[in-house]
Structure formats: C-alpha cells, structure tokens
Write a protein that holds these residues in place. Structure first.
Motif, PDB file in Angstrom:
ATOM      1  N   GLY A 335     -10.510   4.407   7.684  1.00  3.72           N
ATOM      2  CA  GLY A 335     -10.933   5.000   6.416  1.00  3.72           C
ATOM      3  C   GLY A 335      -9.781   5.152   5.438  1.00  3.72           C
ATOM      4  N   GLU A 336      -8.622   5.573   5.941  1.00  2.00           N
ATOM      5  CA  GLU A 336      -7.452   5.696   5.082  1.00  2.00           C
ATOM      6  C   GLU A 336      -7.011   4.336   4.554  1.00  2.00           C
ATOM      7  OE1 GLU A 336      -4.349   7.697   7.129  1.00  2.00           O
ATOM      8  OE2 GLU A 336      -5.430   9.598   7.302  1.00  2.00           O
ATOM      9  N   LEU A 337      -7.109   3.307   5.401  1.00  2.73           N
ATOM     10  CA  LEU A 337      -6.737   1.967   4.966  1.00  2.73           C
ATOM     11  C   LEU A 337      -7.678   1.485   3.870  1.00  2.73           C
ATOM     12  CD1 LEU A 337      -5.158  -0.663   5.159  1.00  2.73           C
ATOM     13  CD2 LEU A 337      -6.602  -1.331   7.082  1.00  2.73           C
ATOM     14  N   ALA A 338      -8.976   1.717   4.034  1.00  2.00           N
ATOM     15  CA  ALA A 338      -9.942   1.299   3.022  1.00  2.00           C
ATOM     16  C   ALA A 338      -9.641   1.957   1.675  1.00  2.00           C
ATOM     17  CB  ALA A 338     -11.361   1.632   3.477  1.00  2.00           C
ATOM     18  N   ASP A 378      10.729   5.706   2.053  1.00  2.00           N
ATOM     19  CA  ASP A 378       9.419   6.268   1.721  1.00  2.00           C
ATOM     20  C   ASP A 378       8.270   5.306   2.008  1.00  2.00           C
ATOM     21  OD1 ASP A 378      10.394   8.742   0.652  1.00  2.00           O
ATOM     22  OD2 ASP A 378      11.075   7.627  -1.112  1.00  2.00           O
ATOM     23  N   THR A 379       8.579   4.073   2.353  1.00  2.00           N
ATOM     24  CA  THR A 379       7.537   3.079   2.611  1.00  2.00           C
ATOM     25  C   THR A 379       6.786   3.414   3.899  1.00  2.00           C
ATOM     26  OG1 THR A 379       8.843   1.365   1.521  1.00  2.00           O
ATOM     27  CG2 THR A 379       7.053   0.631   2.936  1.00  2.00           C
ATOM     28  N   THR A 380       5.455   3.418   3.818  1.00  2.00           N
ATOM     29  CA  THR A 380       4.620   3.725   4.982  1.00  2.00           C
ATOM     30  C   THR A 380       3.934   2.465   5.495  1.00  2.00           C
ATOM     31  OG1 THR A 380       2.603   4.139   3.697  1.00  2.00           O
ATOM     32  CG2 THR A 380       4.150   5.993   3.961  1.00  2.00           C
ATOM     33  N   VAL A 381       3.284   2.600   6.640  1.00  2.00           N
ATOM     34  CA  VAL A 381       2.516   1.486   7.187  1.00  2.00           C
ATOM     35  C   VAL A 381       1.411   1.085   6.218  1.00  2.00           C
ATOM     36  CG1 VAL A 381       0.984   0.759   9.054  1.00  2.00           C
ATOM     37  CG2 VAL A 381       3.045   2.058   9.574  1.00  2.00           C
ATOM     38  N   LEU A 382       0.752   2.070   5.601  1.00  2.00           N
ATOM     39  CA  LEU A 382      -0.284   1.764   4.622  1.00  2.00           C
ATOM     40  C   LEU A 382       0.287   0.998   3.434  1.00  2.00           C
ATOM     41  CD1 LEU A 382      -2.425   5.039   4.562  1.00  2.00           C
ATOM     42  CD2 LEU A 382      -3.109   2.807   5.455  1.00  2.00           C
ATOM     43  N   ASP A 383       1.503   1.324   3.040  1.00  2.00           N
ATOM     44  CA  ASP A 383       2.143   0.588   1.950  1.00  2.00           C
ATOM     45  C   ASP A 383       2.344  -0.879   2.327  1.00  2.00           C
ATOM     46  OD1 ASP A 383       2.359   2.843   0.299  1.00  2.00           O
ATOM     47  OD2 ASP A 383       4.295   3.412   1.159  1.00  2.00           O
ATOM     48  N   ILE A 384       2.739  -1.116   3.580  1.00  2.00           N
ATOM     49  CA  ILE A 384       2.945  -2.502   4.016  1.00  2.00           C
ATOM     50  C   ILE A 384       1.615  -3.253   4.015  1.00  2.00           C
ATOM     51  CG2 ILE A 384       3.706  -3.980   5.910  1.00  2.00           C
ATOM     52  CD1 ILE A 384       5.708  -1.788   6.665  1.00  2.00           C
ATOM     53  N   TRP A 385       0.559  -2.614   4.515  1.00  2.00           N
ATOM     54  CA  TRP A 385      -0.762  -3.228   4.462  1.00  2.00           C
ATOM     55  C   TRP A 385      -1.115  -3.606   3.029  1.00  2.00           C
ATOM     56  CZ3 TRP A 385      -4.831  -4.673   7.662  1.00  2.00           C
ATOM     57  CH2 TRP A 385      -4.665  -4.427   9.022  1.00  2.00           C
ATOM     58  N   ARG A 386      -0.920  -2.662   2.129  1.00  2.00           N
ATOM     59  CA  ARG A 386      -1.258  -2.920   0.735  1.00  2.00           C
ATOM     60  C   ARG A 386      -0.388  -4.053   0.172  1.00  2.00           C
ATOM     61  NH1 ARG A 386      -4.429  -0.585  -3.980  1.00  2.00           N
ATOM     62  NH2 ARG A 386      -3.516  -1.807  -5.651  1.00  2.00           N
ATOM     63  N   GLY A 387       0.899  -4.039   0.512  1.00  2.00           N
ATOM     64  CA  GLY A 387       1.795  -5.066   0.014  1.00  2.00           C
ATOM     65  C   GLY A 387       1.385  -6.460   0.451  1.00  2.00           C
ATOM     66  N   VAL A 388       0.962  -6.605   1.713  1.00  2.00           N
ATOM     67  CA  VAL A 388       0.528  -7.911   2.197  1.00  2.00           C
ATOM     68  C   VAL A 388      -0.742  -8.354   1.472  1.00  2.00           C
ATOM     69  CG1 VAL A 388      -0.346  -9.184   4.199  1.00  2.00           C
ATOM     70  CG2 VAL A 388       1.637  -7.676   4.447  1.00  2.00           C
ATOM     71  N   THR A 418     -15.281  -9.233   4.625  1.00  2.00           N
ATOM     72  CA  THR A 418     -16.276  -8.413   5.320  1.00  2.00           C
ATOM     73  C   THR A 418     -15.627  -7.209   6.003  1.00  2.00           C
ATOM     74  OG1 THR A 418     -17.678 -10.349   5.717  1.00  2.00           O
ATOM     75  CG2 THR A 418     -18.033  -8.433   7.123  1.00  2.00           C
ATOM     76  N   ASP A 419     -14.481  -7.428   6.655  1.00  2.00           N
ATOM     77  CA  ASP A 419     -13.813  -6.351   7.391  1.00  2.00           C
ATOM     78  C   ASP A 419     -13.076  -5.384   6.476  1.00  2.00           C
ATOM     79  OD1 ASP A 419     -14.725  -7.581   9.671  1.00  2.00           O
ATOM     80  OD2 ASP A 419     -12.792  -8.432  10.250  1.00  2.00           O
ATOM     81  N   HIS A 420     -12.584  -5.890   5.337  1.00  2.00           N
ATOM     82  CA  HIS A 420     -11.799  -5.055   4.419  1.00  2.00           C
ATOM     83  C   HIS A 420     -12.324  -5.231   2.994  1.00  2.00           C
ATOM     84  CE1 HIS A 420      -8.886  -4.276   7.622  1.00  2.00           C
ATOM     85  NE2 HIS A 420      -8.917  -5.572   7.885  1.00  2.00           N
ATOM     86  N   PRO A 421     -13.555  -4.788   2.720  1.00  2.00           N
ATOM     87  CA  PRO A 421     -14.163  -5.065   1.414  1.00  2.00           C
ATOM     88  C   PRO A 421     -13.438  -4.437   0.241  1.00  2.00           C
ATOM     89  CG  PRO A 421     -15.492  -3.502   2.679  1.00  2.00           C
ATOM     90  CD  PRO A 421     -14.466  -4.051   3.615  1.00  2.00           C
ATOM     91  N   THR A 422     -12.769  -3.295   0.433  1.00  2.00           N
ATOM     92  CA  THR A 422     -12.102  -2.666  -0.706  1.00  2.00           C
ATOM     93  C   THR A 422     -10.911  -3.486  -1.196  1.00  2.00           C
ATOM     94  OG1 THR A 422     -10.804  -1.276   0.810  1.00  2.00           O
ATOM     95  CG2 THR A 422     -12.833  -0.335  -0.092  1.00  2.00           C
TER      96      THR A 422
END
Length: 499
Positions: A335-338, A378-388, A418-422
């Motif tokens: 949910g946080e990733l979405a 300050d870079t988080t795992v979520l930031d890396i996901w977003r960056g990719v 489908t897996d990551h629609p946002t």
C-alpha cells in the motif's frame, strides 16, 4: 514485499453457452510461460479452455539468456492436447491455430530437424562484440533504412556472426535458422515457414518489399537458404501430419512475434492509438497503413503484411527491473508503494539508468549497464522504487519523442501495469498525455487470435476489451519542470556512463 489483496483482473472469458464460431486455438510462448486457449468469433476466450505451463529463461553473467527449445515444444504440445480435449468434450470445431512468441529468438537446427542450440532469447547479449564486427561489414545507416532495425544483439546479423565464430561445430551442422515459434510448429505439425512479421523482427527482410535483405546476408557470408519461405498473415499452412485429427487440414497461421498482437489485443490498430506494453520487457508501438519513407535512428519499423507496418521502440527492462528490486531491496508495504508511485514528484528520489540487460531503443547500446546515483542518507527504499519507475517512464518518453506521436490515446497493457497501476500516473506525467490501462489478462494472446479471425471471419464483430479509469497528466509547472530536470539528468548520466 508484503502483499495486499490484488485486484481481480478479468480475462474477457465467454461462457460456453454464449460462445460462437469460428473458434481459434491460440498459443503464446512468453518469457514466463507457454499458454493457450480457445477463442470464439468475438475474440473472447472460451471459459474453461485455458492451459498454462510456467517456465524460466536460463541466464548467466556473461549475457546468456536461453531456454531449451524442445522443452518449449513439449510445453506447447501439452497445452494443445489440453485445449483439443476440451474442444472434443464440448463438441466444438476448431477452425484455425495461431501462435505468437517472444520476439527475436534464434534456434539453430540441423538437416534432420533437431535443435543444435537452445532458443537464444531477445535478452541474450553474448554476441555484443560481434555487433561491431557487423558494422565493419555492413553500412548500418543503410541497413536500418532497408530493414527498419539497427545492428544489435537482439537481431540475427550479429547473432549469426557470433554463432559461426564461437560454435563452429554447430555452424558445420547448421541447416536451418528458426525462431522458437517456427521450431514449435515444426515439431508439432511438420510445418516450415516464416511469417512476414517474424522475419521483420529478426532483422533479415526489407520492410518496403518483404523480401530477404540479401545485401546484408551476402556481406556477412550467411546463406539465404538457412531461412524458411516467408508468408503473409493471410497465407496459412494446412498441415496433415499433426497428432490431432481435428487440427489437420485447417488453417495454421505462421507464428508471429508478440509485438504485433500486443497492439491488436488492446485495440491499438491504427495510427491514432499508441500501445505501451509493460511486461518483462516493454515497448511503445503504433500501427500504420503507409510504408514509412524514413525510420528515426532510435526506432524500429517492422513489416506486418503487404499493407501494414508497425513503428516504435522496445525496452529490454521493465518487469525485469521490477523483479530486480523485489529480489535485492528490503521489503516494502504494498500500500505504501502504491501511494509512493501515484503521488507527485518527491525529493530524495535517485537518478537511474534502467539498463539491467542492455539498451535497445533509443540508443541501441547492447552493453549498457544499469546505474543508480544521487543517493543520499535520506534516500529510502521507496525512493529507489520510485526512481526506477521514473527512469522506465523516461525511457518510454525517449521513444515517444522519436516517434513524434500525436495520438488520440495511449493504451497500456502488461503485468507491470496490472501489478503497479499507480505507476501509470508517472507515465502520464512524463508523456504529458492521458494514459488508459487495459484491464484484462492475456491481451497478447487475444491479439493473436484476433489476427487469425481477421482472415477466418473478416466481417465478424469483435468484443470490446475492458479499460480502466484514465490517468490524466499533471501539467502544472512544478510537475512538468521536475520531469524536464529528470530528462536532463538522465541524458547527462547516459552520456557519461553509456556514451
């Protein structure tokens, strides 16, 4: 990754009582499975007919990406057996067989029809040193304008040079060069022949004429006799030697690469609709009815038939980049990733070159590597996901700009969407164009069945696929300024690290 309950994605299946002929047995050889099903005249899969056998590519650090060709042929045999048994039980008559497969594959075959090599997939980059050798023998600019493709590890010219040099014992026995789809048809029904579009995706025909590019083959010293006869999509085979009585004497449409049906399945069949595929690999494509006079250096143009072409670019790494993050990064809440992918641009997002298995469009740097920079404490795992994901979106944008597209809509399909629609919010912002997700499974397989139905039942009415809510681009100065800055940083990183 912590999983939340995923949204159920429809497959457009039609109950048997509502299905009507003609029926097409559709097959798809993908990166993760061989699958198939029975499709009715509306292009909907008949409920209960689906068959699927999972598989994986064998990969290695030297660029190897292969799968056993006989394994795939056996998987397809089992899939067909299951579908034929279903049709028998339900009293349905099959009118045609159609198959698509992952593009740009190569199987070396001997005179007895046995595979000498595994199927070498589109992602195999072992022939990278031979791209330079091919450029010494062939003028790449002229080659691109004849065939619609560049000299690259994904296409036959460099692969054949590599095979001849590194596996002389194989080359000595070589009688036929096939794609994985051709090999499956050969093993299942004794069919030999190559679809126009499959030859185009292999980089061996002239897109204006549909004839073998003998200029290149002669320059490489590759005999034209290695390749099967080329057929347009309205010229199927009618085998008599398949193991299934019901499938003998009916139309078997020559195997095609999955790029074309990936457009047809979602309905992106004219110049007004651009299709974005986001699966293990990715692509952006548009189908046109006029042969292009010139192909942009960053794009490809493939001939589909005597009257249709498809223009666009492919990305090696979309779902593959997502899989890397799932394997390597710490777990994150789904949910946080979405939410992180759907929100406006944020600080601390690193810059990324998403070339985990080399680059195709638009720079065609086969030996490109992935890179990550501008990482802070300050870079988080979520930031890396977003960056990719931002980098993947920008890779699509590079294709978009080279296409000079002015469509009425952009349709996106594939498991990453489908897996990551946002994530589609990022894509819409990056393209500054509305994006519409296709909300159905197996769109490519449906497209393959639709192409066959266009020949078997040209006047038939087809069902409309289901689409999700449109993602409108955020066109405010802050958002667009952010993505312009990302593009500039991407270009600087690319120039420094790739060249």
């Amino acid at each position: 990754m912590h999983q939340e309950k995923k949204k159920k994605v429809p497959s457009m299946s039609v109950p048997l009582a509502e299905a009507r002929g003609p029926f097409v047995l559709g097959l798809d050889v993908g990166s993760t499975a061989s699958r198939g099903g029975l499709y009715d005249a509306t292009g909907r899969p008949v409920k209960g007919s689906k068959e699927r056998i999972a598989h994986e590519f064998t990969t290695a650090p030297d660029g190897t990406s292969i799968i056993d060709a006989d394994q795939v042929a056996e998987e397809c045999r089992e899939v067909v057996e299951g579908i034929v048994a279903f049709a028998r039980k339900k009293g349905l008559e099959v009118s045609g067989v159609a198959l698509d497969s992952f593009a740009s594959s190569l199987v070396a075959v001997d005179a007895a029809g046995q595979a000498l090599t595994p199927a070498i997939t589109y992602a195999d980059s072992r022939c990278a040193p031979f791209v330079a050798q091919a450029r010494e023998l062939v003028d790449e600019r002229s080659y691109h304008q004849r065939t619609g493709v560049r000299l690259h590890t994904s296409y036959f010219p460099a692969r054949l040079l590599w095979l001849r040099e590194t596996q002389p014992e194989v080359w000595e026995k070589l009688a036929h060069v096939m794609s994985i789809g051709e090999y499956v048809y050969h093993r299942l029904a004794g069919i030999t022949g190559m679809a126009t579009s499959l030859a185009a995706w292999s980089g061996i025909i002239e897109f204006a004429t549909g004839e073998l590019d003998r200029t290149t083959l002669d320059a490489l010293g590759v005999p034209a006799e290695l390749f099967a006869e080329i057929f347009d999509p309205d010229e199927p085979a009618y085998p008599t030697a398949s193991p299934w009585e019901e499938l003998n004497g009916i139309a078997w449409f020559y195997p095609i690469s999955d790029g074309w049906p990936s457009n047809v399945g979602p309905g992106a069949t004219d110049e007004h609709t651009v299709a974005v595929a986001a699966a293990t690999s990715g692509a952006m494509r548009v189908i046109v009815d006029t042969c292009p006079e010139h192909v942009d250096p960053g794009l490809w143009c493939y001939r589909l038939s005597s009257s249709r072409w498809i223009v666009g670019g492919a990305l090696n790494d979309v779902g593959r980049a997502v899989s890397w993050m799932e394997r390597v990064l710490a777990e994150v809440d789904a949910g946080e990733l979405a939410r992180a992918l759907g929100e406006r641009p944020r600080q601390h997002v690193p810059d990324v070159l998403p070339f985990f298995s080399g680059e195709r469009a638009t720079g065609w740097a086969a030996d490109a590597k992935a890179a990550l920079w501008n990482v802070t404490d300050d870079t988080t795992v979520l930031d890396i996901w977003r960056g990719v994901f931002e980098a993947i979106a920008h890779s699509y944008r590079r294709v978009w700009q080279a296409m000079a597209a002015a469509p009425q809509r952009v349709v996106v399909s594939g498991r990453v969407a489908t897996d990551h629609p946002t994530w589609l919010a990022i894509l819409a912002d990056t393209l500054a164009t509305p994006v519409v997700p296709l909300e159905m499974k197996r769109a490519t397989l449906r497209g393959t069945a639709l192409i066959a139905l266009g020949v078997l039942d040209p006047a038939g009415r087809r069902a409309t696929p289901p689409f999700g809510a449109e993602f409108a681009p955020r066109l405010d100065d802050d958002t667009q300024g952010y993505y312009q800055g990302l593009a500039e940083r991407f270009d600087r990183g690319y120039a420094a690290l790739v060249g």
